[in-house]
Design a protein around this motif. Structure first.
Motif, short mmCIF file in Angstrom:
data_model
loop_
_atom_site.label_atom_id
_atom_site.label_comp_id
_atom_site.label_asym_id
_atom_site.label_seq_id
_atom_site.Cartn_x
_atom_site.Cartn_y
_atom_site.Cartn_z
N GLY A 298 0.81 -1.20 0.00
CA GLY A 298 0.00 0.00 0.00
C GLY A 298 0.85 1.26 0.00
O GLY A 298 2.03 1.25 0.37
N SER A 299 0.27 2.36 -0.40
CA SER A 299 0.98 3.63 -0.42
C SER A 299 1.03 4.24 0.98
O SER A 299 0.29 3.82 1.88
CB SER A 299 0.29 4.61 -1.37
N ARG A 300 1.90 5.22 1.14
CA ARG A 300 1.97 5.92 2.42
C ARG A 300 0.67 6.65 2.72
O ARG A 300 0.27 6.75 3.88
CB ARG A 300 3.15 6.89 2.42
N LEU A 301 0.02 7.15 1.68
CA LEU A 301 -1.25 7.85 1.89
C LEU A 301 -2.30 6.91 2.45
O LEU A 301 -3.03 7.26 3.39
CB LEU A 301 -1.73 8.47 0.57
N SER A 302 -2.40 5.71 1.88
CA SER A 302 -3.36 4.74 2.40
C SER A 302 -2.98 4.30 3.81
O SER A 302 -3.85 4.08 4.66
CB SER A 302 -3.46 3.54 1.47
N GLY A 303 -1.68 4.16 4.07
CA GLY A 303 -1.24 3.80 5.42
C GLY A 303 -1.62 4.86 6.43
O GLY A 303 -2.00 4.55 7.56
N PHE A 304 -1.55 6.14 6.00
CA PHE A 304 -1.93 7.22 6.91
C PHE A 304 -3.43 7.28 7.11
O PHE A 304 -3.92 7.38 8.24
CB PHE A 304 -1.41 8.55 6.35
N LEU A 305 -4.18 7.21 6.00
CA LEU A 305 -5.63 7.37 6.09
C LEU A 305 -6.30 6.21 6.81
O LEU A 305 -7.28 6.41 7.55
CB LEU A 305 -6.22 7.52 4.68
N TYR A 306 -5.81 4.97 6.59
CA TYR A 306 -6.48 3.80 7.14
C TYR A 306 -5.73 3.15 8.30
O TYR A 306 -6.33 2.34 9.02
CB TYR A 306 -6.70 2.77 6.03
N GLY A 307 -4.47 3.51 8.48
CA GLY A 307 -3.70 2.89 9.56
C GLY A 307 -3.42 3.80 10.74
O GLY A 307 -3.41 3.34 11.89
N ILE A 308 -3.21 5.10 10.47
CA ILE A 308 -2.85 6.05 11.53
C ILE A 308 -4.01 6.94 11.93
O ILE A 308 -4.32 7.10 13.12
CB ILE A 308 -1.65 6.92 11.10
N LEU A 309 -4.68 7.52 10.95
CA LEU A 309 -5.70 8.52 11.23
C LEU A 309 -6.87 8.02 12.07
O LEU A 309 -7.33 8.74 12.96
CB LEU A 309 -6.21 9.10 9.91
N PRO A 310 -7.39 6.80 11.87
CA PRO A 310 -8.51 6.36 12.72
C PRO A 310 -8.17 6.33 14.20
O PRO A 310 -9.02 6.61 15.04
CB PRO A 310 -8.81 4.95 12.19
N SER A 311 -6.92 6.00 14.54
CA SER A 311 -6.53 5.94 15.95
C SER A 311 -6.15 7.31 16.50
O SER A 311 -6.33 7.57 17.70
CB SER A 311 -5.34 4.99 16.12
N ALA A 312 -5.63 8.18 15.65
CA ALA A 312 -5.12 9.47 16.12
C ALA A 312 -6.09 10.61 15.89
O ALA A 312 -5.83 11.72 16.38
CB ALA A 312 -3.80 9.79 15.40
N GLY A 313 -7.20 10.37 15.20
CA GLY A 313 -8.09 11.46 14.81
C GLY A 313 -8.64 12.27 15.97
O GLY A 313 -8.61 13.50 15.93
N ALA A 314 -9.12 11.60 17.02
CA ALA A 314 -9.72 12.32 18.15
C ALA A 314 -8.70 13.22 18.83
O ALA A 314 -8.98 14.37 19.16
CB ALA A 314 -10.31 11.33 19.14
N GLU A 315 -7.51 12.69 19.06
CA GLU A 315 -6.47 13.47 19.72
C GLU A 315 -6.01 14.62 18.85
O GLU A 315 -5.73 15.73 19.35
CB GLU A 315 -5.29 12.56 20.07
N LEU A 316 -5.94 14.41 17.54
CA LEU A 316 -5.54 15.48 16.63
C LEU A 316 -6.55 16.63 16.65
O LEU A 316 -6.18 17.81 16.73
CB LEU A 316 -5.41 14.94 15.20
N VAL A 317 -7.83 16.30 16.59
CA VAL A 317 -8.87 17.33 16.60
C VAL A 317 -8.87 18.08 17.93
O VAL A 317 -8.97 19.31 17.96
CB VAL A 317 -10.25 16.70 16.33
N SER A 318 -8.73 17.35 19.03
CA SER A 318 -8.72 17.98 20.34
C SER A 318 -7.58 18.98 20.47
O SER A 318 -7.78 20.12 20.91
CB SER A 318 -8.61 16.91 21.44
N TYR A 319 -6.39 18.58 20.06
CA TYR A 319 -5.25 19.48 20.18
C TYR A 319 -5.36 20.65 19.20
O TYR A 319 -4.99 21.78 19.54
CB TYR A 319 -3.95 18.72 19.93
N THR A 320 -5.89 20.40 18.01
CA THR A 320 -6.02 21.48 17.03
C THR A 320 -7.00 22.54 17.51
O THR A 320 -6.74 23.74 17.38
CB THR A 320 -6.48 20.91 15.68
N VAL A 321 -8.12 22.11 18.09
CA VAL A 321 -9.09 23.08 18.60
C VAL A 321 -8.50 23.86 19.77
O VAL A 321 -8.72 25.06 19.91
CB VAL A 321 -10.40 22.36 19.01
N TYR A 322 -7.74 23.16 20.62
CA TYR A 322 -7.09 23.86 21.73
C TYR A 322 -6.13 24.92 21.22
O TYR A 322 -6.08 26.05 21.72
CB TYR A 322 -6.34 22.85 22.61
#
Length: 275
Positions: free
Chosen positions: A189-213
């Motif tokens: 798989g590509s790095r983009l697919s690895g990010f979208l389907y492998g990293i982002l689902p687990s990190a999404g909530a924390e990313l949004v929380s910190y970005t809003v802060y």
């Protein structure tokens, strides 16, 4: 009858740590020339009393309220536009600074090789540089480059906050479970697919929380940068304070408090929905 020792075994270490903290704090207090007694001097109390007494009642004439609304919206626009630019810079730099999508790390069970770590050093150095210079310093530079107005504030927030977001995003990407992303990379798989389907689902909530802060922090920073000519509420507060218009300052401070309160409530709602 057996006697029980009720002494706290950690009391001595805590006492020593407290004494050490005080010993380290004292030189800082001396260097900062902190003297709260200055506030209690008669002349200072009289000046502060005269200034604060002009805060009531807050200014509320229609022309001023229209100016206040425009300045408040401009402050929100500066913070939001600056964060949007910072986000666009932070996402690619954080991925380059993280080993989460490293092919070498995927093949070594999460351990990046020497050359992979070395290649990330320039990106990490760039992020350090971007966040090490305070946004108000960037605002001063951009005010001289592009002139007075909100553009300088937008660029200052974009540069400083891209470094902050990039650093924390990279740490978030590396703190989540990387095995799904590594499995996708090893399967071709590509790095983009690895990010979208492998990293982002687990990190999404924390990313949004910190970005809003950070967006909430950007709102406060945009007000501070207004004092150096970057527009918004800060610039209007500075002008009113120069004219000793305490009633106008009070109204703008109340508007700023409401702004920060609404940003805090938005952050709380988003964290609650993503938790």
């Amino acid at each position: 009858m057996l006697s029980r020792d009720t002494r706290d075994p950690a009391a001595l270490p805590r006492l020593l740590l407290t004494l050490l903290a005080l010993a380290l704090l004292w030189p800082g207090v001396r260097l900062s020339e902190l003297d709260p007694g200055v506030l209690l001097q008669a002349d200072n109390r009289e000046q502060m009393g005269n200034f604060v007494s002009g805060f009531w009642p807050p200014a509320h004439d229609p022309d001023f309220l229209a100016l206040l609304l425009e300045s408040t919206l401009q402050t929100l626009a500066v913070a939001t536009a600056g964060m949007a630019l910072a986000f666009l810079i932070a996402v690619p730099t954080s991925l380059l600074a993280s080993r989460a999508l490293s092919l070498g790390a995927a093949s070594r069970g999460g351990q990046a090789g020497f050359w992979s770590r070395t290649a990330r050093l320039p990106v990490r150095g760039l992020l350090i540089f971007l966040r090490s210079v305070p946004e108000i310093v960037w605002a001063l530079l951009f005010v001289r480059a592009v002139g007075l107005g909100p553009t300088a504030g937008v660029l200052a927030i974009a540069i400083t906050y891209s470094g902050m977001l990039g650093k924390v995003y990279a740490e978030i990407f590396e703190s989540v479970d990387q095995r799904p992303a590594h499995a996708l990379l090893q399967a071709g798989g590509s790095r983009l697919s690895g990010f979208l389907y492998g990293i982002l689902p687990s990190a999404g909530a924390e990313l949004v929380s910190y970005t809003v802060y950070r967006w909430e922090c950007a709102v406060r920073a945009s007000v501070v940068m207004g004092f150096v000519g970057a527009g918004g509420l800060g610039q209007q507060i500075d002008l009113s304070m120069r004219m000793f218009a305490g009633a106008e300052v009070a109204s703008m401070l109340l508007a700023f408090l409401v702004l920060v309160f609404l940003a805090d409530q938005l952050s709380r709602v988003l964290r609650g929905r993503l938790a």
